[in-house]
Design a protein around this motif. Sequence first.
Motif, mmCIF file in Angstrom:
data_model
loop_
_atom_site.group_PDB
_atom_site.id
_atom_site.type_symbol
_atom_site.label_atom_id
_atom_site.label_comp_id
_atom_site.label_asym_id
_atom_site.label_seq_id
_atom_site.Cartn_x
_atom_site.Cartn_y
_atom_site.Cartn_z
ATOM 1 N N ASN A 1 32.848 7.563 -22.954
ATOM 2 C CA ASN A 1 32.962 6.980 -21.851
ATOM 3 C C ASN A 1 32.920 7.603 -20.369
ATOM 4 O OD1 ASN A 1 32.116 4.596 -22.842
ATOM 5 N ND2 ASN A 1 34.338 4.055 -23.276
ATOM 6 N N VAL A 2 32.267 7.352 -19.271
ATOM 7 C CA VAL A 2 32.695 8.154 -17.869
ATOM 8 C C VAL A 2 33.939 7.563 -17.028
ATOM 9 C CG1 VAL A 2 31.201 6.664 -16.613
ATOM 10 C CG2 VAL A 2 31.228 8.999 -16.166
ATOM 11 N N ASN A 3 34.259 6.320 -17.773
ATOM 12 C CA ASN A 3 35.399 5.841 -17.299
ATOM 13 C C ASN A 3 35.651 5.781 -15.632
ATOM 14 O OD1 ASN A 3 36.736 5.418 -19.818
ATOM 15 N ND2 ASN A 3 37.499 7.676 -20.016
ATOM 16 N N VAL A 4 34.483 5.033 -15.045
ATOM 17 C CA VAL A 4 34.562 4.720 -13.867
ATOM 18 C C VAL A 4 34.354 3.412 -13.653
ATOM 19 C CG1 VAL A 4 33.579 7.088 -12.823
ATOM 20 C CG2 VAL A 4 31.963 5.039 -13.391
ATOM 21 N N PRO A 5 34.720 2.792 -12.369
ATOM 22 C CA PRO A 5 34.448 1.295 -12.011
ATOM 23 C C PRO A 5 33.250 0.895 -12.393
ATOM 24 C CG PRO A 5 35.964 2.200 -10.300
ATOM 25 C CD PRO A 5 35.336 3.253 -11.148
ATOM 26 N N GLY A 6 32.743 -0.349 -13.021
ATOM 27 C CA GLY A 6 31.430 -0.649 -13.329
ATOM 28 C C GLY A 6 30.914 -0.499 -14.482
ATOM 29 N N GLU A 7 31.736 0.798 -15.416
ATOM 30 C CA GLU A 7 30.867 1.143 -16.562
ATOM 31 C C GLU A 7 31.112 -0.195 -17.762
ATOM 32 O OE1 GLU A 7 31.022 4.843 -19.881
ATOM 33 O OE2 GLU A 7 32.644 4.450 -18.466
ATOM 34 N N GLN A 8 32.395 -0.519 -17.931
ATOM 35 C CA GLN A 8 32.931 -1.607 -18.713
ATOM 36 C C GLN A 8 32.066 -2.843 -18.294
ATOM 37 O OE1 GLN A 8 33.701 -0.814 -22.034
ATOM 38 N NE2 GLN A 8 34.017 1.098 -21.258
ATOM 39 N N GLU A 9 32.267 -3.168 -16.884
ATOM 40 C CA GLU A 9 31.733 -4.312 -16.409
ATOM 41 C C GLU A 9 30.151 -4.559 -16.787
ATOM 42 O OE1 GLU A 9 35.247 -3.057 -13.782
ATOM 43 O OE2 GLU A 9 33.745 -2.184 -14.907
ATOM 44 N N PHE A 10 29.429 -3.564 -16.406
ATOM 45 C CA PHE A 10 28.021 -3.755 -16.718
ATOM 46 C C PHE A 10 27.226 -3.065 -18.052
ATOM 47 C CE2 PHE A 10 28.894 -3.612 -11.979
ATOM 48 C CZ PHE A 10 28.588 -4.845 -11.728
ATOM 49 N N LYS A 11 28.210 -3.020 -18.927
ATOM 50 C CA LYS A 11 27.765 -2.392 -20.299
ATOM 51 C C LYS A 11 26.738 -3.635 -20.985
ATOM 52 C CE LYS A 11 30.442 -0.046 -22.719
ATOM 53 N NZ LYS A 11 31.685 0.404 -23.717
ATOM 54 N N ILE B 1 23.714 10.087 -16.555
ATOM 55 C CA ILE B 1 24.883 11.035 -16.547
ATOM 56 C C ILE B 1 25.211 11.969 -17.696
ATOM 57 C CG2 ILE B 1 27.645 11.015 -16.055
ATOM 58 C CD1 ILE B 1 27.060 7.929 -15.251
ATOM 59 N N GLY B 2 25.021 13.160 -17.441
ATOM 60 C CA GLY B 2 25.324 14.225 -18.379
ATOM 61 C C GLY B 2 24.011 15.273 -18.248
ATOM 62 N N GLY B 3 24.523 16.865 -18.274
ATOM 63 C CA GLY B 3 23.308 17.572 -18.434
ATOM 64 C C GLY B 3 23.256 18.567 -19.614
ATOM 65 N N GLY B 4 24.026 18.052 -20.499
ATOM 66 C CA GLY B 4 23.800 18.829 -21.791
ATOM 67 C C GLY B 4 22.421 18.293 -22.522
ATOM 68 N N ASN B 5 22.390 18.938 -23.702
ATOM 69 C CA ASN B 5 21.198 18.745 -24.520
ATOM 70 C C ASN B 5 20.785 17.007 -24.588
ATOM 71 O OD1 ASN B 5 20.670 21.243 -24.927
ATOM 72 N ND2 ASN B 5 21.110 21.273 -26.986
ATOM 73 N N SER B 6 21.820 16.444 -24.887
ATOM 74 C CA SER B 6 21.513 14.912 -25.266
ATOM 75 C C SER B 6 20.916 14.205 -23.963
ATOM 76 C CB SER B 6 22.878 14.396 -25.874
ATOM 77 O OG SER B 6 23.757 14.297 -24.921
ATOM 78 N N VAL C 1 21.644 2.863 -15.934
ATOM 79 C CA VAL C 1 22.593 3.784 -15.864
ATOM 80 C C VAL C 1 22.764 4.256 -17.528
ATOM 81 C CG1 VAL C 1 24.793 5.328 -15.554
ATOM 82 C CG2 VAL C 1 23.909 3.611 -13.789
ATOM 83 N N PHE C 2 22.220 5.663 -17.817
ATOM 84 C CA PHE C 2 22.550 5.929 -19.403
ATOM 85 C C PHE C 2 23.426 7.004 -19.383
ATOM 86 C CE2 PHE C 2 18.409 3.991 -19.324
ATOM 87 C CZ PHE C 2 18.275 3.487 -20.627
ATOM 88 N N VAL C 3 24.625 6.847 -20.057
ATOM 89 C CA VAL C 3 25.995 7.801 -20.029
ATOM 90 C C VAL C 3 25.572 8.568 -21.396
ATOM 91 C CG1 VAL C 3 28.247 7.915 -20.349
ATOM 92 C CG2 VAL C 3 27.170 6.070 -19.054
ATOM 93 N N GLN C 4 25.589 10.106 -20.973
ATOM 94 C CA GLN C 4 25.238 11.024 -22.118
ATOM 95 C C GLN C 4 26.160 12.122 -22.119
ATOM 96 O OE1 GLN C 4 22.188 10.529 -24.656
ATOM 97 N NE2 GLN C 4 23.075 8.739 -24.002
ATOM 98 N N ILE C 5 27.428 12.093 -22.110
ATOM 99 C CA ILE C 5 28.687 13.110 -21.674
ATOM 100 C C ILE C 5 29.266 13.490 -22.931
ATOM 101 C CG2 ILE C 5 28.599 12.507 -19.152
ATOM 102 C CD1 ILE C 5 31.332 10.984 -19.882
ATOM 103 N N GLY C 6 28.681 13.409 -24.064
ATOM 104 C CA GLY C 6 29.440 14.108 -25.360
ATOM 105 C C GLY C 6 30.292 12.888 -26.227
#
Length: 509
Positions: free
Chosen positions: A320-330, A353-358, A436-441
Amino acid sequence: MVLDANIKAQLNQYMQLIENDIVLKVSAGDDDTSKDMLALVDELASMSSKISVEKTELNRTPSFSVNRTGEDTGVTFAGVPLGHEFTSLVLALLQVSGRAPKADQKVIDQIKNISGEYRFESYISLTCHNCPDVVQALNMMSVLNPNITHTMIDGAAFKEEVESKNIMAVPTVFLNGESFGSGRMTIEEILAKMGSGADASEFADKEPFDVLVVGGGPAGASAAIYTARKGIRTGVVAERFGGQVLDTMSIENFISVKATEGPKLAASLEEHVKDYDIDVMNLQRAKRLEKKDLFELELENGAVLKSKTVILSTGARWRNVNVPGEQEFKNKGVAYCPHCDGPLFEGKDVAVIGGGNSGIEAAIDLAGIVNHVTVLEFAPELKADEVLQKRLYSLPNVTVHKNAQTKEITGDQNVNGITFVDRETGEEKHVELQGVFVQIGLVPNTEWLDETVERNRIGEIIVDKSGATSVPGLFAAGDCTDGPYNQIIISMGSGATAALGAFDYLIRN
């Protein structure tokens, strides 16, 4: 709609397996989806003398139900079940015709014994690789139990309905008009949510294992097979057999297999494990591990399993990116699977969110569906492979922000924007968007271990070259360990290593 030659050839083979007459009851209008659906239904009927078509009015148009002659089986497709749902259609035809579903007898008995009225509706997208498992499970339940009905609803064909119910992730399942669950679910998981799961008493009489594997992903499956081949008593406890592989769409780096999909690989793993005398305890979550004379593993349901050695292969989950709004709007705009949920954002603006391969793979895929993609990368440079970066920068509807620290995901009922800070200038910026698509490992699934075993600062279990941990007789493998790379093939190798390490420990102690 004319099925292409390859699909029609496959379908012809399945049509030979239909056992008894079935009736497709069709509710169609003048729209393009109705025309495609009618063409598909007519083509099916032309391929088997055991299929007939009747026009009717169903709750949704366009839709069609699959029935035994003179009987309503409760299996309905709202939309055109092609794409990933083609197999769901084929299985529905066969099972309604009388062909026995492939399921454990225990599961079949559980389904048949369910009383009460259950009206399931599943909202899916035809590009979702997680949706067919849910659709096929609910269809099978409808075929086996007259108290259960199921309608598969293609979100692309029923956009107004999807928006009115505020559905922003697939699969999403409703039961009797109320939200039941979302995401990939096996038939066992659905039954457990309905109150038909295993309780502690089913584990009370199990003898101690020689090796108990905790986790059913690639590492756990590999470990179990290797120990079972040594002829020692092996058990597997899995919260979800297949693990995170089940949520992986395309796999093209599994050596000797040019390309496959995660669910197919997971099914092959399970099939291989079941070739051996391995006690697989699926849908069981580990709660506590303690070493006494033997290791004692307590499950969430209160059962306690004992073993001489244990191999931990609990894998990892999306970070998780762990910022306000992430859990509220999952599931209300915040998503983690671009393949599954991307089509629901067609024509909208989204961020990755995330600049790796995924992350970059997700951005490239989404760019072909949505209006615009904003990529946020915390580091000064993207971490993805160069070939992916070149493809990304060639796309006209993608904006990349590097040195970007996500501060907040904003919204009302759903996501309406994202706020980030430019780490170079300190300037705060806001982008209006709808997803918002979270892709940070990944983060290892090891919190439940507390101080049982030595872990590093991010929770990974520290292992040596044989998979041994800081506790004698306790081994670990796969993405839950401090191995340098998280890859399916590496997890399998580490599972085999841990299994051989555990066997060596047993014969020496």
